[in-house]
Design an enzyme around this catalytic site. Structure first.
Site, mmCIF file in Angstrom:
data_model
loop_
_atom_site.group_PDB
_atom_site.id
_atom_site.type_symbol
_atom_site.label_atom_id
_atom_site.label_comp_id
_atom_site.label_asym_id
_atom_site.label_seq_id
_atom_site.Cartn_x
_atom_site.Cartn_y
_atom_site.Cartn_z
ATOM 1 N N HIS A 75 32.481 45.567 33.519
ATOM 2 C CA HIS A 75 31.040 46.854 34.736
ATOM 3 C C HIS A 75 32.652 48.476 34.005
ATOM 4 C CE1 HIS A 75 29.493 45.620 38.359
ATOM 5 N NE2 HIS A 75 28.762 45.203 37.270
ATOM 6 N N GLU A 77 34.159 51.041 35.207
ATOM 7 C CA GLU A 77 35.473 51.628 35.437
ATOM 8 C C GLU A 77 36.538 50.504 35.131
ATOM 9 O OE1 GLU A 77 32.406 51.593 39.055
ATOM 10 O OE2 GLU A 77 32.718 50.550 36.870
ATOM 11 N N CYS A 101 31.098 49.269 42.656
ATOM 12 C CA CYS A 101 31.139 47.316 43.198
ATOM 13 C C CYS A 101 32.428 47.353 43.752
ATOM 14 C CB CYS A 101 30.908 46.425 42.289
ATOM 15 S SG CYS A 101 31.428 45.985 41.408
ATOM 16 N N CYS A 104 35.310 46.022 40.477
ATOM 17 C CA CYS A 104 35.988 47.328 40.573
ATOM 18 C C CYS A 104 36.774 47.967 41.694
ATOM 19 C CB CYS A 104 34.752 48.465 40.121
ATOM 20 S SG CYS A 104 34.141 47.749 38.419
#
Length: 160
Positions: A75, A77, A101, A104
């Site tokens: 992801h 992040e 999420c 993260c």
């Protein structure tokens, strides 16, 4: 007299995040992140994609089936945190267009980031997002949804 139609810091850093998202090769969801220190200096950026060495032509982009992108994609992040190259992120802010999420959120908390600034909360009612919000709040990470009057920022590559 100075210009009055300039963008503010939040709009600037979210714009950087949205620009980073344009690097994602994901056909369905493109997310970008931008990490900034307390002096408004960009520390790192990232977007969602496969890890180094994992070809985006050979790994799946499918969202359904037995072998999906969810097993492989890093992801935005986490990529931004890892792209910081070990630099301290304590007290930093992360700008991301989609609310993080739960996985993260763990990385955000562990890295010392103190604020998440986001645009959308598309999965607000999902268990992963609810867990994310619970952890981030418990860890004292400030959650800020960016509200702006801007609809878009246009970048011109041709001299006006």
């Amino acid at each position: 007299m100075k210009r009055k139609d300039y963008i503010n810091w939040d709009e600037y850093f979210m714009g950087v995040s949205l620009l980073a998202a344009r690097r994602s090769k994901d056909p369905n969801t493109q997310v970008g992140a931008c990490i900034v220190d307390e002096n408004n200096v960009i520390l790192s950026t990232g977007y969602n994609g496969f890890p180094y060495g994992c070809s985006d032509d050979e790994f799946p982009w499918d969202r359904e089936g037995t072998d999906t992108k969810y097993n492989y994609v890093v992801h935005a992040e986490l990529n931004a945190i890892l792209n910081a190259g070990g630099r301290s992120l304590k007290g930093a802010r992360i700008y991301v267009d989609l609310f993080p999420c739960n996985e993260c959120a763990k990385a955000i908390i562990q890295s010392g980031i103190r604020e998440v600034v986001y645009l959308y909360d598309k999965y607000a009612d999902s268990m992963a997002t609810l867990a994310s919000k619970r952890m981030l709040t418990a860890a004292g990470v400030k959650l800020t949804q960016l509200h702006t009057d801007l609809d878009a920022i246009t970048l011109n590559y041709r001299k006006q």
